[in-house]
Design a protein around this motif. Structure first.
Motif, PDB file in Angstrom:
ATOM      1  N   THR A 148       0.827  -1.203   0.000  1.00 34.86           N
ATOM      2  CA  THR A 148       0.000   0.000   0.000  1.00 34.86           C
ATOM      3  C   THR A 148       0.858   1.249   0.000  1.00 34.86           C
ATOM      4  O   THR A 148       2.087   1.183   0.135  1.00 34.86           O
ATOM      5  CB  THR A 148      -0.907   0.061   1.257  1.00 34.86           C
ATOM      6  N   ASP A 149       0.187   2.364  -0.140  1.00 34.33           N
ATOM      7  CA  ASP A 149       0.762   3.689   0.025  1.00 34.33           C
ATOM      8  C   ASP A 149       2.059   3.865  -0.773  1.00 34.33           C
ATOM      9  O   ASP A 149       2.093   3.585  -1.960  1.00 34.33           O
ATOM     10  CB  ASP A 149       0.946   4.003   1.514  1.00 34.33           C
ATOM     11  N   ALA A 153       3.139   2.770  -4.674  1.00 38.84           N
ATOM     12  CA  ALA A 153       3.519   3.763  -5.685  1.00 38.84           C
ATOM     13  C   ALA A 153       4.894   3.457  -6.252  1.00 38.84           C
ATOM     14  O   ALA A 153       5.099   3.530  -7.474  1.00 38.84           O
ATOM     15  CB  ALA A 153       3.496   5.166  -5.074  1.00 38.84           C
ATOM     16  N   ALA A 154       5.840   3.074  -5.396  1.00 36.91           N
ATOM     17  CA  ALA A 154       7.183   2.750  -5.864  1.00 36.91           C
ATOM     18  C   ALA A 154       7.158   1.513  -6.742  1.00 36.91           C
ATOM     19  O   ALA A 154       7.791   1.485  -7.819  1.00 36.91           O
ATOM     20  CB  ALA A 154       8.116   2.552  -4.675  1.00 36.91           C
ATOM     21  N   LEU A 155       6.451   0.494  -6.339  1.00 38.22           N
ATOM     22  CA  LEU A 155       6.376  -0.725  -7.140  1.00 38.22           C
ATOM     23  C   LEU A 155       5.711  -0.446  -8.473  1.00 38.22           C
ATOM     24  O   LEU A 155       6.176  -0.911  -9.521  1.00 38.22           O
ATOM     25  CB  LEU A 155       5.613  -1.800  -6.359  1.00 38.22           C
ATOM     26  N   GLY A 156       4.640   0.335  -8.453  1.00 40.83           N
ATOM     27  CA  GLY A 156       3.926   0.650  -9.690  1.00 40.83           C
ATOM     28  C   GLY A 156       4.714   1.508 -10.658  1.00 40.83           C
ATOM     29  O   GLY A 156       4.499   1.443 -11.864  1.00 40.83           O
TER      30      GLY A 156
END
Length: 159
Positions: A148-149, A153-156
């Protein structure tokens, strides 16, 4: 009495979600708005479904179940993932939780779904005892993971 939620139930479902978050000691994590719930449950392409338990005597909402279909690649059929099941403290023991789960099991049977599954917090011994009394069994060999959170965002973004 158990009934399918209607758009008029959005405020009470929202309140019940907040109550559940308080009970689970995570009120800050319940950030869904009524507008988001309305879109998810009653928008053009519903992502989830809900049922409301109503007290037979008072007519007041006593709890709710919010669920969505999942799919088992191993079995090749859908199932139901129960996201939230909550009964108000004053209504517990009145059969509402059992009625909500019975209704979901009935949907599974009618539609040929082969699983009804959910998660429960390890410390919630009353809920665990209730679920096991209904024939549910823990999936001890599985661990739930979540991103999450900032990590999401970093993974995406590929970072």
């Amino acid at each position: 009495m158990i009934r399918t939620a209607t758009p008029a139930d959005i405020p009470v479902i929202h309140d019940l979600i907040r109550e559940l978050a308080e009970y689970e000691k995570a009120p800050e994590e319940a950030r869904a708005t009524q507008e988001q719930l309305r879109e998810a449950l009653f928008g053009e392409r519903p992502a989830a479904f809900a049922h409301v338990a109503v007290d037979d005597v008072s007519g007041e909402p006593a709890g709710f179940a919010l669920w969505f279909p999942n799919f088992s690649t191993w079995r090749g059929v859908h199932g139901i993932c129960l996201e939230d099941l909550y009964g108000r403290p004053g209504a517990r023991g009145g059969g509402h939780g059992r009625a909500l789960l019975t209704g979901l099991a009935r949907i599974c049977v009618e539609r040929g779904y082969e699983r009804l599954e959910w998660s429960v917090l390890d410390w919630n011994r009353p809920a665990i005892g209730f679920y096991e009394a209904l024939g549910a069994r823990p999936q001890d060999e599985w661990t739930v993971y979540r991103v999450t959170d900032g990590a999401l965002a970093a993974l995406g973004s590929g970072d």
